[in-house]
Every structure is written in structure tokens, then in C-alpha cells.
Scaffold this motif. Structure first.
Motif, short mmCIF file in Angstrom:
data_model
loop_
_atom_site.label_atom_id
_atom_site.label_comp_id
_atom_site.label_asym_id
_atom_site.label_seq_id
_atom_site.Cartn_x
_atom_site.Cartn_y
_atom_site.Cartn_z
N GLY A 1 -33.40 -14.28 135.92
CA GLY A 1 -32.07 -14.88 135.89
C GLY A 1 -30.99 -13.85 135.73
N PHE A 2 -31.34 -12.72 135.08
CA PHE A 2 -30.39 -11.62 134.93
C PHE A 2 -31.16 -10.31 134.95
CE2 PHE A 2 -31.74 -12.82 130.68
CZ PHE A 2 -32.00 -11.61 130.06
N ALA A 3 -30.50 -9.26 135.41
CA ALA A 3 -31.07 -7.92 135.42
C ALA A 3 -29.98 -6.93 135.03
CB ALA A 3 -31.64 -7.57 136.80
N LEU A 4 -30.24 -6.15 133.99
CA LEU A 4 -29.28 -5.17 133.48
C LEU A 4 -29.77 -3.77 133.83
CD1 LEU A 4 -28.74 -6.76 129.94
CD2 LEU A 4 -27.39 -7.13 132.01
N LEU A 5 -28.97 -3.04 134.61
CA LEU A 5 -29.37 -1.72 135.09
C LEU A 5 -28.35 -0.68 134.63
CD1 LEU A 5 -29.83 -4.00 137.64
CD2 LEU A 5 -31.14 -2.07 138.48
N ASP A 6 -28.71 0.08 133.60
CA ASP A 6 -27.85 1.13 133.06
C ASP A 6 -28.48 2.47 133.41
OD1 ASP A 6 -26.39 2.95 131.62
OD2 ASP A 6 -26.35 1.76 129.77
N PRO A 7 -27.86 3.26 134.32
CA PRO A 7 -28.45 4.54 134.71
C PRO A 7 -28.63 5.51 133.55
CG PRO A 7 -26.69 3.90 136.23
CD PRO A 7 -26.63 2.95 135.07
N ALA A 8 -27.89 5.32 132.45
CA ALA A 8 -28.00 6.23 131.32
C ALA A 8 -29.41 6.25 130.75
CB ALA A 8 -26.99 5.83 130.23
N TYR A 9 -30.12 5.12 130.85
CA TYR A 9 -31.47 5.07 130.30
C TYR A 9 -32.47 5.88 131.12
CZ TYR A 9 -29.92 1.51 127.02
OH TYR A 9 -29.27 0.84 126.02
#
Length: 303
Positions: free
Chosen positions: A172-180
Motif C-alpha cells: 500500500g505504501f513504499a518509502l525509498l530514502d537513498p540515504a539508507y
């Protein structure tokens, strides 16, 4: 092109700080029990995402039970174990923290936890009828490659790798933070980027009727992946190139590139063979994939 209906049920949020800013609000929509699916390699723990997710779960009053998945592809046994935990703990949300293996396991477990038959025999290998809604899924990415957020998920059993695409299992949601992804070693970064590139190239080379538009779009995506992968190899700390590569690697397996095809997600023989080798030996996935992809391209060029 053939007729199609395209619908994307995932809210994709990309960028720095998106986990801290948005995850708590998403968690409010679900019940108190969460299955936390993490990467057995410790990738999520190294980058700090797993600790942050656990903190937000506690703050939100959620009770979490954890299971781990071995990359690069989950086994049907791991999916069944995750499904068992969902049933035993009356899970309301399956939340993945990791990359493609984690996401594939989340999708498979969301279906296995509600289906009445055997996941592999009745739904994966023989495409059985699904008559119940799967459990909700969410994703926090810690990898450059997370596979297909909106597309097929892969499972391995007895040396056989099979992909199945069932849209209700999409997160339902996807969180993509390149910092990780900064916690990845230069080798891990290159390996994940190449894995995505190889998958996109196999898909591009698949000769199926009605793929002119998807192939044109894939060609543009491949050019960008090659450019950014080269930049990341020269300078692994280049945040802009790594962020672009993460987004490109997220896109390649999307069913967006299947629109107008005469068939569903195609077989990817080089990727399947490399995943099978990694599952049987415990390593060497991208090395084998590189050799097989080169052989595939040479064979097609000689036709």
C-alpha cells in the motif's frame, strides 16, 4: 498493442527523510499487530532503518514480531513461515525493511496467510484462483534494488525459481530514502545495480508481440541505469547518481513495462539460473548472472 487496464495501488514516496516523515501516518491506518520482515544479511540494521522503524512501531503502539529472509530470493519455506507468524499473531500489516528478497517474501506471505491451500502448489506453480484479499503490505527500502514494487514476486522451491504477479499483493505504501543505501559497500552497490540492469535487459530482449512502446521505454531506462551505475562505480559516495540508480532499479520490474504484452511477466532464464545457483550454494549470484547475461546477449547477436 493489446488491450490492458493499468492501476497502481501503491503510494510511492521517494527522498531523504521520508521514513521519519511518513511512516507513522501510514501505520495509523492499520491494526496493532505487525509482522516485520527484515534482510538476513543485516543490511537494514547497518544503515539504521531497522532501528528507526522499530522505534516508530513502539511509538505508534504497535506490537511487532520479526522474521528474516535470506537474499537474493526467498524460498517458499520462508514465505510459509512468515505466513504462519501472521496467523499465529493475528497480524494486521506485513512491513518489509530491506530489498528485493524482503519485498518478494512480504508479497508471498500476504497471500499465503489467507489462502486455504498450499501457496506453491495451488497458487504459485499452477496459478490457482485467489478468493480472499491478501494481508496489507508496506515497504521501507534499504537497497538500491527492491525488485518490483508494482509487479511480479519471485519464490524458489527445489531449485526452481518462479515469478507470479498478483496486483492485490502490492504494498500500500513504499518509502525509498537513498540515504539508507550509503551503508552499502562499493561491491554491494555495484552488485545490486547490475542485478537490476540485467533484469531490465532480459526483459528488453524478450521478443513478445505488442512490446514496441514498453521496449522504447525500457531502452531509455537502460541507458540511465548504465550511466548511473558507471558513476556509482567511480564514486560510490555520489548521492545524486545513487538516488537515480535506486529509482531506476525500482522501476524496471514494474508491470508498467508489461502493458500491451500478449502474456504476463516473462521468464528471465539468466536471472532464474543465477538465483537458483545462489540458493543452492549460498553466494555468487551476480557473478553467475554476469556470465549468463553475456552468453545470452552473444547468442542473440549471432542469430
Amino acid at each position: 498493442m493489446h488491450n490492458f487496464i493499468f492501476e497502481n495501488g501503491t503510494r510511492l514516496i521517494f527522498g531523504a527523510g521520508c521514513l521519519k516523515e511518513y511512516l507513522a501516518s501510514f501505520l495509523e491506518r492499520y491494526g496493532p499487530n505487525v509482522l516485520l520482515v527484515t534482510d538476513g544479511s543485516g543490511e537494514g540494521a547497518r544503515c539504521g532503518a531497522q532501528d528507526e522503524v522499530s522505534r516508530l512501531l513502539r511509538t505508534g503502539g504497535k506490537t511487532a514480531v520479526e522474521c528474516r529472509v535470506r537474499p537474493p530470493c526467498p524460498s517458499s519455506k520462508e514465505a510459509r513461515q512468515a505466513a504462519r507468524l501472521c496467523r499465529e499473531h493475528h497480524v494486521d500489516l506485513i512491513l518489509g525493511v530491506g530489498g528485493s528478497a524482503v519485498l518478494d517474501c512480504c508479497k508471498a506471505a500476504s497471500l499465503a496467510s489467507v489462502c486455504r491451500g498450499d501457496l506453491w502448489e495451488d497458487f504459485w506453480a499452477s496459478r490457482g484462483v485467489v478468493d480472499l484479499p491478501p494481508l496489507p503490505v508496506g515497504l521501507v527500502s534499504t537497497a538500491v534494488e527492491v525488485g518490483a514494487v508494482n509487479g511480479a514476486a519471485g519464490l524458489i522451491r527445489n531449485g526452481r525459481c518462479v515469478w507470479r504477479d498478483y496486483p492485490p499483493c502490492d504494498p500500500g505504501f513504499a518509502l525509498l530514502d537513498p540515504a539508507y543505501t550509503r551503508a552499502l559497500s562499493p561491491r554491494e552497490l555495484a552488485a545490486q545495480g547490475f542485478s537490476a540492469l540485467a533484469g531490465a535487459m532480459e526483459l528488453y530482449l524478450d521478443p513478445v508481440e505488442g512490446t514496441n512502446v514498453p521496449r522504447d521505454l525500457l531502452e531509455a531506462l537502460l541507458r540511465g541505469m548504465i550511466r548511473d551505475l558507471r558513476t556509482c562505480r567511480r564514486d560510490p559516495r555520489n548521492d545524486e547518481a545513487r538516488g537515480d540508480l535506486m529509482w531506476e532499479s525500482t522501476l524496471w520490474g514494474s508491470r508498467f513495462f508489461q502493458l500491451g504484452r500478449q502474456c504476463t511477466f516473462p521468464a528471465l532464464p539468466a536471472r532464474e539460473a543465477a538465483l537458483r545457483f545462489a540458493a543452492e550454494t549460498g553466494g555468487g549470484y551476480t557473478d553467475v548472472l554476469a556470465v549468463l547475461l553475456l552468453a545470452l546477449c552473444r547468442r542473440l547477436a549471432e542469430r
